[in-house]
Design a protein around this motif. Structure first.
Motif, PDB file in Angstrom:
ATOM      1  N   VAL A 120      18.773  81.645  13.190  1.00  0.00           N
ATOM      2  CA  VAL A 120      17.926  82.564  14.029  1.00  0.00           C
ATOM      3  C   VAL A 120      18.267  82.588  15.274  1.00  0.00           C
ATOM      4  CG1 VAL A 120      15.739  82.191  15.181  1.00  0.00           C
ATOM      5  CG2 VAL A 120      16.658  81.010  12.798  1.00  0.00           C
ATOM      6  N   ARG A 158      17.127  86.037  12.541  1.00  0.00           N
ATOM      7  CA  ARG A 158      16.061  86.612  13.453  1.00  0.00           C
ATOM      8  C   ARG A 158      16.874  86.270  14.513  1.00  0.00           C
ATOM      9  NH1 ARG A 158      11.787  83.817  13.081  1.00  0.00           N
ATOM     10  NH2 ARG A 158      12.399  81.871  12.274  1.00  0.00           N
ATOM     11  N   ALA A 166       8.906  82.652  10.543  1.00  0.00           N
ATOM     12  CA  ALA A 166       9.882  83.277   8.629  1.00  0.00           C
ATOM     13  C   ALA A 166       9.331  84.602   9.491  1.00  0.00           C
ATOM     14  CB  ALA A 166       9.529  83.179   7.704  1.00  0.00           C
ATOM     15  N   THR A 190       6.792  73.985   7.181  1.00  0.00           N
ATOM     16  CA  THR A 190       7.398  74.951   8.128  1.00  0.00           C
ATOM     17  C   THR A 190       7.695  75.104   9.236  1.00  0.00           C
ATOM     18  OG1 THR A 190       5.345  75.337   8.886  1.00  0.00           O
ATOM     19  CG2 THR A 190       6.024  76.232   6.373  1.00  0.00           C
ATOM     20  N   SER A 206      11.523  78.227  13.945  1.00  0.00           N
ATOM     21  CA  SER A 206      11.025  77.662  12.494  1.00  0.00           C
ATOM     22  C   SER A 206      10.862  78.263  11.687  1.00  0.00           C
ATOM     23  CB  SER A 206      10.443  76.452  12.451  1.00  0.00           C
ATOM     24  OG  SER A 206       9.228  76.728  12.981  1.00  0.00           O
ATOM     25  N   ASP A 207      10.902  77.847  10.008  1.00  0.00           N
ATOM     26  CA  ASP A 207      10.097  78.487   9.224  1.00  0.00           C
ATOM     27  C   ASP A 207       8.994  78.905   9.528  1.00  0.00           C
ATOM     28  OD1 ASP A 207      12.607  78.550   7.865  1.00  0.00           O
ATOM     29  OD2 ASP A 207      12.551  76.779   6.295  1.00  0.00           O
ATOM     30  N   SER A 224      10.835  88.761  14.511  1.00  0.00           N
ATOM     31  CA  SER A 224      11.572  88.849  14.969  1.00  0.00           C
ATOM     32  C   SER A 224      11.958  90.328  15.372  1.00  0.00           C
ATOM     33  CB  SER A 224      12.772  89.732  13.584  1.00  0.00           C
ATOM     34  OG  SER A 224      14.303  89.408  13.894  1.00  0.00           O
TER      35      SER A 224
END
Length: 259
Positions: A147, A191, A244, A10, A240-241, A247
């Motif tokens: 992002v 995000r 996720a 991730t 990065s994920d 935000s």
């Protein structure tokens, strides 16, 4: 994180395309190196520090990663727009955009400017360019996602005495407020977060007088200056994920200082 993903998966940025403004030295340089090490293709940027920018491009390329360099003055809206268009054309598409470019009013020629001149310079680059570039990046990402990170300052939330405290507090406070609103505007595909570094040992920190060195040790619970790499590690996480579900946040990187 899905059932078959590991934490390292991730955090990977393999195949992502990223722009980092103001990345020839200091925090921006550390972020560009960190994203590249995570697998991203990185476009770096500088205005005056062309030699340093070229050296960084060569360093990243020598490690086997793709890196492009664009020199641009972001001091006007037209110049910022032209830079964005060149960056998008160079990379083809955008996954990550990091607004790190800022005017140095603490060292060199910038320190000699009048208060009003410093204010105008910060408005032009730290604020206006960040707003315009973030909006353009968000528009380019709105279909496939992406992002955006902006650059704030931890002390903007509480204030700091003196000329530089007033100036940075006003400008970075505005960037932090803008970040929260842009995150709402661009959700759910894009995000948007804001890094808020505290006492980071960049060029000014290296030469700071003894009283400032002592002040840092007193104000930071972890008992040291932060490094550009500390900020870069946080940036990698946020784009990065692994981040996720994060935000619209202002993330302090300040060793636990009250802010």
């Amino acid at each position: 994180m899905t059932e078959n993903e590991t934490p390292q998966d991730t955090l990977s940025l393999q195949g992502r395309r990223a722009v980092v403004t103001g990345s020839s030295s200091g925090i921006g340089r550390a972020i560009a190196l960190e994203l590249s090490a995570a697998g991203a293709e990185v476009l770096i940027h500088a205005n005056r520090s062309v030699t340093e920018g070229e050296k960084l491009r060569e360093e990243i390329t020598a490690r086997g990663a793709r890196c492009e360099f664009i020199q641009a003055d972001l001091g006007t809206g037209e110049a910022a727009t032209a830079f964005f268009e060149r960056a998008l054309d160079t990379l083809g598409h955008l996954d990550i955009w990091i607004n790190n470019a800022g005017v140095d009013i603490l060292t060199g020629e910038g320190a000699e400017l009048s208060y009003e001149e410093k204010l105008e310079a910060l408005i032009a680059v730290d604020l206006r360019a960040s707003i315009l570039l973030a909006r353009k990046a968000g528009s380019a990402m709105k279909e496939q996602g992406g992002v955006i990170l902006n650059m704030g300052w931890d002390q903007a939330a509480v204030g700091m005495e003196g000329e530089s405290g007033e100036l940075f507090g006003a400008i970075k406070g505005a960037v932090m407020a803008f970040t929260r609103s842009l995150a709402l505007s661009l959700a759910p595909k894009v995000r948007v977060n804001c890094l808020a570094p505290g006492w980071i040992r960049t060029a000014w920190g290296e030469e700071a007088p003894a009283e400032w060195q002592e002040r840092v040790l007193q104000e930071v619970p972890l008992g040291r200056w932060g490094s550009p790499e500390d900020v870069a590690a946080t940036a990698r996480f946020l784009v990065s994920d692994a981040a996720a579900f994060i935000s619209g946040q202002v993330v302090n990187i300040n060793g636990g200082a009250i802010s």
